[in-house]
Motif scaffolding. Structure first.
Motif, mmCIF file in Angstrom:
data_model
loop_
_atom_site.group_PDB
_atom_site.id
_atom_site.type_symbol
_atom_site.label_atom_id
_atom_site.label_comp_id
_atom_site.label_asym_id
_atom_site.label_seq_id
_atom_site.Cartn_x
_atom_site.Cartn_y
_atom_site.Cartn_z
ATOM 1 N N THR A 147 0.827 -1.203 0.000
ATOM 2 C CA THR A 147 0.000 0.000 0.000
ATOM 3 C C THR A 147 0.863 1.256 0.000
ATOM 4 O OG1 THR A 147 -1.874 -1.071 1.101
ATOM 5 C CG2 THR A 147 -1.702 1.320 1.325
ATOM 6 N N LEU A 148 1.922 1.258 0.786
ATOM 7 C CA LEU A 148 2.814 2.412 0.822
ATOM 8 C C LEU A 148 3.499 2.620 -0.528
ATOM 9 C CD1 LEU A 148 4.451 2.164 4.354
ATOM 10 C CD2 LEU A 148 2.436 3.450 3.649
ATOM 11 N N GLU A 149 3.815 1.531 -1.194
ATOM 12 C CA GLU A 149 4.415 1.648 -2.526
ATOM 13 C C GLU A 149 3.426 2.295 -3.494
ATOM 14 O OE1 GLU A 149 7.069 -1.078 -5.582
ATOM 15 O OE2 GLU A 149 5.751 -2.064 -4.135
ATOM 16 N N ARG A 150 2.168 1.901 -3.401
ATOM 17 C CA ARG A 150 1.136 2.522 -4.238
ATOM 18 C C ARG A 150 1.000 4.006 -3.934
ATOM 19 N NH1 ARG A 150 -4.502 -0.224 -3.854
ATOM 20 N NH2 ARG A 150 -4.974 1.754 -4.893
ATOM 21 N N MET A 151 1.089 4.367 -2.655
ATOM 22 C CA MET A 151 0.953 5.770 -2.293
ATOM 23 C C MET A 151 2.124 6.586 -2.829
ATOM 24 S SD MET A 151 0.073 7.526 1.390
ATOM 25 C CE MET A 151 1.684 7.321 2.117
ATOM 26 N N LEU A 152 3.307 6.020 -2.833
ATOM 27 C CA LEU A 152 4.467 6.715 -3.379
ATOM 28 C C LEU A 152 4.269 6.990 -4.869
ATOM 29 C CD1 LEU A 152 7.278 7.767 -2.528
ATOM 30 C CD2 LEU A 152 8.218 5.594 -3.346
ATOM 31 N N LYS A 153 3.740 6.013 -5.579
ATOM 32 C CA LYS A 153 3.450 6.210 -7.003
ATOM 33 C C LYS A 153 2.370 7.268 -7.196
ATOM 34 C CE LYS A 153 4.800 1.524 -8.337
ATOM 35 N NZ LYS A 153 4.343 0.198 -8.812
ATOM 36 N N ASP A 154 1.389 7.295 -6.281
ATOM 37 C CA ASP A 154 0.339 8.299 -6.340
ATOM 38 C C ASP A 154 0.915 9.700 -6.147
ATOM 39 O OD1 ASP A 154 -2.700 8.968 -6.154
ATOM 40 O OD2 ASP A 154 -1.859 9.909 -4.361
ATOM 41 N N ALA A 155 1.911 9.807 -5.270
ATOM 42 C CA ALA A 155 2.553 11.103 -5.047
ATOM 43 C C ALA A 155 3.277 11.570 -6.300
ATOM 44 C CB ALA A 155 3.533 11.005 -3.878
ATOM 45 N N ASP A 156 3.914 10.628 -6.998
ATOM 46 C CA ASP A 156 4.559 10.955 -8.264
ATOM 47 C C ASP A 156 3.538 11.484 -9.268
ATOM 48 O OD1 ASP A 156 7.315 10.705 -8.321
ATOM 49 O OD2 ASP A 156 7.258 8.530 -8.484
ATOM 50 N N ALA A 157 2.408 10.770 -9.359
ATOM 51 C CA ALA A 157 1.368 11.166 -10.314
ATOM 52 C C ALA A 157 0.805 12.536 -9.962
ATOM 53 C CB ALA A 157 0.263 10.112 -10.337
ATOM 54 N N LYS A 158 0.646 12.784 -8.672
ATOM 55 C CA LYS A 158 0.119 14.074 -8.240
ATOM 56 C C LYS A 158 1.078 15.197 -8.613
ATOM 57 C CE LYS A 158 -1.534 16.660 -4.252
ATOM 58 N NZ LYS A 158 -1.776 16.699 -2.812
ATOM 59 N N LYS A 159 2.370 14.954 -8.443
ATOM 60 C CA LYS A 159 3.354 15.981 -8.793
ATOM 61 C C LYS A 159 3.304 16.284 -10.282
ATOM 62 C CE LYS A 159 8.211 17.227 -8.435
ATOM 63 N NZ LYS A 159 9.573 16.803 -8.056
ATOM 64 N N GLU A 160 3.138 15.261 -11.097
ATOM 65 C CA GLU A 160 3.053 15.466 -12.541
ATOM 66 C C GLU A 160 1.825 16.291 -12.900
ATOM 67 O OE1 GLU A 160 3.164 11.704 -14.471
ATOM 68 O OE2 GLU A 160 5.210 11.232 -13.798
ATOM 69 N N ARG A 161 0.704 16.021 -12.225
ATOM 70 C CA ARG A 161 -0.522 16.794 -12.489
ATOM 71 C C ARG A 161 -0.314 18.257 -12.127
ATOM 72 N NH1 ARG A 161 -3.077 12.241 -10.093
ATOM 73 N NH2 ARG A 161 -3.340 13.382 -8.129
ATOM 74 N N GLU A 162 0.338 18.495 -10.974
ATOM 75 C CA GLU A 162 0.558 19.865 -10.536
ATOM 76 C C GLU A 162 1.503 20.605 -11.476
ATOM 77 O OE1 GLU A 162 1.888 19.291 -6.559
ATOM 78 O OE2 GLU A 162 -0.141 19.223 -5.725
ATOM 79 N N GLU A 163 2.513 19.872 -11.978
ATOM 80 C CA GLU A 163 3.442 20.497 -12.907
ATOM 81 C C GLU A 163 2.756 20.866 -14.215
ATOM 82 O OE1 GLU A 163 6.536 17.636 -13.183
ATOM 83 O OE2 GLU A 163 7.604 18.365 -11.394
ATOM 84 N N LYS A 164 1.746 20.084 -14.580
ATOM 85 C CA LYS A 164 0.983 20.368 -15.795
ATOM 86 C C LYS A 164 -0.189 21.311 -15.514
ATOM 87 C CE LYS A 164 2.076 15.895 -17.886
ATOM 88 N NZ LYS A 164 1.520 14.586 -18.341
ATOM 89 N N LYS A 165 -0.248 21.772 -14.251
ATOM 90 C CA LYS A 165 -1.290 22.696 -13.807
ATOM 91 C C LYS A 165 -2.690 22.131 -14.012
ATOM 92 C CE LYS A 165 1.511 26.823 -14.424
ATOM 93 N NZ LYS A 165 1.630 28.166 -15.017
ATOM 94 N N LYS A 166 -2.795 20.836 -13.810
ATOM 95 C CA LYS A 166 -4.101 20.186 -13.838
ATOM 96 C C LYS A 166 -4.613 20.068 -12.417
ATOM 97 C CE LYS A 166 -3.531 17.439 -18.025
ATOM 98 N NZ LYS A 166 -3.541 16.063 -18.587
ATOM 99 N N LYS A 167 -5.911 20.135 -12.270
ATOM 100 C CA LYS A 167 -6.515 20.027 -10.949
ATOM 101 C C LYS A 167 -6.281 18.635 -10.391
ATOM 102 C CE LYS A 167 -10.836 20.718 -8.430
ATOM 103 N NZ LYS A 167 -12.271 21.041 -8.525
ATOM 104 N N PRO A 168 -5.645 18.505 -9.229
ATOM 105 C CA PRO A 168 -5.397 17.177 -8.657
ATOM 106 C C PRO A 168 -6.681 16.524 -8.161
ATOM 107 C CG PRO A 168 -4.768 18.875 -7.097
ATOM 108 C CD PRO A 168 -5.122 19.584 -8.380
#
Length: 340
Positions: A147-168
């Protein structure tokens, strides 16, 4: 005697376990000024002159659980150990070379702990050896390393969304319209109660904890997922165990507590950390109906004496339930358990 202080943290969680020789804090409510002011004042009042917390536990990285910790560290209260599955430390837990990413509050708290205060963080998962401190045993039934590994990947995805200025995406569960108590009960009684699982990876990462000491056993679930709690309890040997008290998951959301879990827990008392004030209206009528359908004389310990919350309890009483509920006085609901 063990005193469990359920502190009014508005819509959040804050519980202080006060043993004869030790203090354990589970979560610290949200960061909003009004909520944290009351939470911190009550923690200081309970601790009195001995302002030491032996172990503080951050169950997971949602504001209503983690938000107050940043400000707690700015008080005179000394914290000896913090249990916190920080995103910064997950690569070490899962033995991954993945770059370290963090949600904002996760990052701020970890910086204060390690860089500014030098407080050591301990991680705790279902895979960990139980932590024993002065004969108090802390057993994590959630989360898993996976589960923690999945959350780490989710954090990566969230950072990419923020960098693309997409609503998380929202971290918390989707909102569903609440049904009336009588309708919720009718669905359960007619076997039409459909359980929809919580989909939040952040909630799934919650530290769900069994606390044992001198015959006392309590279960504190953060915002953990029902299926993970069931699995974790069985793996840890608590499949047929009677707890003295259980802190219900996710403020009584209908997506985190199902009939299967409640049947596994059996006869117990429940702590509900919620104020029925946010748009989620926690605790949900469906969760209350599930609990009461299995015990018409249930004991509920509430973190708030908000009038709308007490009205919700009264609605169920009007249906014939004999609920033994307790409310906070001056922001604290204190439960006492004699050691066996």
């Amino acid at each position: 005697m063990l005193k469990i202080h359920v502190i009014d943290a508005a819509h959040g969680d804050c519980i202080l376990l006060y043993f004869d020789h030790s203090k354990i804090l589970i979560d610290c409510g949200p960061k909003s000024f009004k909520a944290r002011r009351g939470v911190l004042a009550n923690i200081e009042k309970i601790l009195g002159g001995n302002s030491v917390i032996d172990i503080a536990i951050v169950t997971h990285n949602d504001d209503d659980h983690i938000g107050g910790f940043e400000f707690l560290l700015d008080t005179p209260i000394k914290i000896n150990t913090i249990i916190f599955n920080s995103l910064q430390d997950i690569p070490d837990i899962i033995k991954s070379s993945q770059k370290q990413i963090s949600y904002n509050q996760d990052n701020i708290l970890r910086q204060k702990l390690l860089e500014e205060r030098g407080i050591q963080i301990q991680c705790l998962t279902r895979n960990s050896t139980p932590l024993i401190f002065r004969d108090i045993k802390l057993i994590a039934i959630t989360p898993t390393v996976e589960t923690l590994e999945r959350m780490l990947k989710d954090a990566d995805a969230k950072k990419e969304r923020e960098e693309k200025k997409k609503k998380p995406k929202q971290i918390s569960s989707s909102i569903t319209e609440e049904i009336k108590p009588a309708n919720a009960l009718q669905k359960i009684q007619s076997d039409q109660d459909v359980f929809t699982k919580d989909t939040s990876i952040t909630n799934k990462s919650s530290i769900g904890l069994v606390v044992e000491y001198r015959g006392f056993s309590g279960l504190f679930l953060g915002d953990a997922h029902a299926e993970d709690v069931i699995e974790g309890l069985k793996i840890a040997g608590f499949g047929n165990h009677q707890f003295d008290v259980v802190k219900i998951s996710h403020h009584g959301s209908e997506r985190n507590t199902n009939i299967e879990l409640l049947k596994l827990l059996g006869k117990t008392e429940y702590i509900l950390c919620a104020d029925n004030e946010t748009h989620h209206k926690h605790p949900n009528n469906t969760t209350l109906a599930r609990i009461l359908s299995l015990d018409k004389n249930q004991t509920l310990h509430l973190s708030s004496n908000n009038p709308s919350l007490s009205a919700k309890i009264d609605d169920f009483k009007s249906l014939g339930f004999s609920i033994n509920e307790t409310y906070p006085t001056n922001g604290v609901n204190t439960l006492c358990y004699e050691y066996k």
